[in-house]
Design an enzyme around this catalytic site. Structure first.
Site, PDB file in Angstrom:
ATOM      1  CB  SER A  16      37.238  45.928  37.194  1.00 58.64           C
ATOM      2  OG  SER A  16      36.789  45.282  38.380  1.00 58.64           O
ATOM      3  CB  CYS A  67      40.669  45.794  40.885  1.00 52.22           C
ATOM      4  SG  CYS A  67      40.200  44.231  40.113  1.00 52.22           S
ATOM      5  NE  ARG A  68      44.706  45.905  33.379  1.00 53.48           N
ATOM      6  CZ  ARG A  68      45.848  46.193  32.772  1.00 53.48           C
ATOM      7  NH1 ARG A  68      46.772  46.882  33.389  1.00 53.48           N
ATOM      8  NH2 ARG A  68      46.056  45.790  31.541  1.00 53.48           N
ATOM      9  CE  LYS A  69      44.561  41.252  35.151  1.00 53.90           C
ATOM     10  NZ  LYS A  69      45.552  40.761  34.159  1.00 53.90           N
ATOM     11  N   GLY A  70      38.970  42.817  37.780  1.00 50.67           N
ATOM     12  CA  GLY A  70      38.200  41.891  38.603  1.00 50.67           C
ATOM     13  C   GLY A  70      39.021  40.879  39.362  1.00 50.67           C
ATOM     14  CB  VAL A  71      42.521  39.928  39.422  1.00 49.94           C
ATOM     15  CG1 VAL A  71      43.479  39.065  40.253  1.00 49.94           C
ATOM     16  CG2 VAL A  71      42.245  39.248  38.088  1.00 49.94           C
ATOM     17  CB  THR A  72      43.613  43.190  43.194  1.00 48.28           C
ATOM     18  OG1 THR A  72      43.191  44.376  42.526  1.00 48.28           O
ATOM     19  CG2 THR A  72      44.874  42.647  42.541  1.00 48.28           C
ATOM     20  NE  ARG A 132      47.106  49.885  38.381  1.00 54.04           N
ATOM     21  CZ  ARG A 132      46.943  48.570  38.531  1.00 54.04           C
ATOM     22  NH1 ARG A 132      47.692  47.913  39.409  1.00 54.04           N
ATOM     23  NH2 ARG A 132      46.045  47.919  37.832  1.00 54.04           N
TER      24      ARG A 132
END
Length: 297
Positions: free
Chosen positions: A275, A248-253, A187
């Site tokens: 992100s 990351c993609r949305k601030g989670v991982t 990704r």
């Protein structure tokens, strides 16, 4: 690096089991199930209602967010966060322990850990090994929902732990912060699609380094040792004595990067909340890199 006393970011399943058995879950200790799963896979709230750590409340990431934002799971306002966690019986004097039921051992829990920290709450920990190991070790579960007495929580946003699109864009020129992306390599490179995403190509912000979050965990779902984590940062030439933004993609991982750095003695990693999801939709194409369709190699 400034040396300071850091609150324990991890608690063991044994410690939590003893606390549950001793009847300590209450105003001074609250447990949160912060599970979330991709649509069409598992149902987090349903699983919580079927079984959870005794005394645990369900932390709904879909509720505790900025619902007016066009981007995914952005932080709520100070008042929104305070009201939500107050309804779960959490005050500024509460020790909060967060877990989730992901098969990896941890997925969303570090995001909630970071949310408490960014809103000024110091006494928050992640359950090391998650619900996966809680079950594996035979600790008690219940289907009885928690009904805590509401509490008053005062939230104060720590802006140093949060970065905006504008700040990350400016950083492309100033290079004041190192930028680390926690998504899977495919990704990040743009060779694999973003899951469950319509109109979102994969790729990464120019100049970012890739450290997939799952590599911070052992095969058994526990956080790796500080020594192992430091070696991982060093291998990627990430200097923990210098400023760092995680994405990351949305601030989670990305919050897994913040947690790993915290365990190495660095508590000041900032999260780019929007992100890649926000970056892809807002940033000039020359600021992102992708080896996939429509990308820039």
């Amino acid at each position: 690096m400034v040396h300071q006393v850091l609150y324990r970011a991890l608690v063991s399943t044994k410690w939590l089991a003893e606390s549950v058995r001793a009847g300590k879950v209450g105003p001074g200790l609250r447990v949160l199930d912060a599970s979330w799963y991709s649509p069409g896979t598992r149902e987090a709230r349903k699983e919580y209602l079927e079984r959870h750590v005794p005394g645990a409340s369900f932390f709904d990431i879909e509720e505790c967010r900025d619902k007016a934002s066009p981007y995914e799971v952005m932080l709520p306002s100070e008042a929104g966060f305070a009201d939500y966690v107050g309804s779960l019986g959490i005050s500024n004097d509460t020790h909060v322990v967060v877990y989730d039921g992901d098969d990896l051992g941890s997925f969303y829990a570090p995001r909630v850990w970071w949310m408490f920290r960014v809103f000024g709450h110091r006494t928050v920990s992640v359950l090391n090994g998650g619900f996966r190991n809680w079950l594996k070790e035979g600790h008690p579960v219940t289907s009885e929902p928690s009904r805590p007495e509401p509490a008053i929580f005062k939230a104060t946003l720590n802006r140093s732990l949060l970065k905006t699109y504008e700040q990350v864009l400016e950083n492309l020129e100033s290079k004041r912060f190192q930028l680390v992306d926690s998504r899977a390599q495919g990704r990040y490179l743009g060779t694999q699609p973003e899951p469950d995403a319509v109109g979102l190509d994969s790729g990464h912000i120019r100049g970012s380094v890739n450290m997939p979050f799952m590599n911070f965990l052992t095969e058994d779902g526990f956080e790796k040792s500080p020594e192992e984590l430091r070696a991982m940062f060093e291998a990627k030439k990430v200097d923990l004595t210098k400023p760092l933004i995680a994405t990351c993609r949305k601030g989670v991982t990305a919050c897994h990067i913040a947690l790993a750095a915290y365990l190495c003695g660095k508590p000041d990693v900032a999260i780019y909340d929007g992100s890649w999801f926000e970056w892809f939709h807002r940033a000039p194409p020359e600021t992102w890199v992708s080896q996939g369709k429509g990308g820039k190699a």
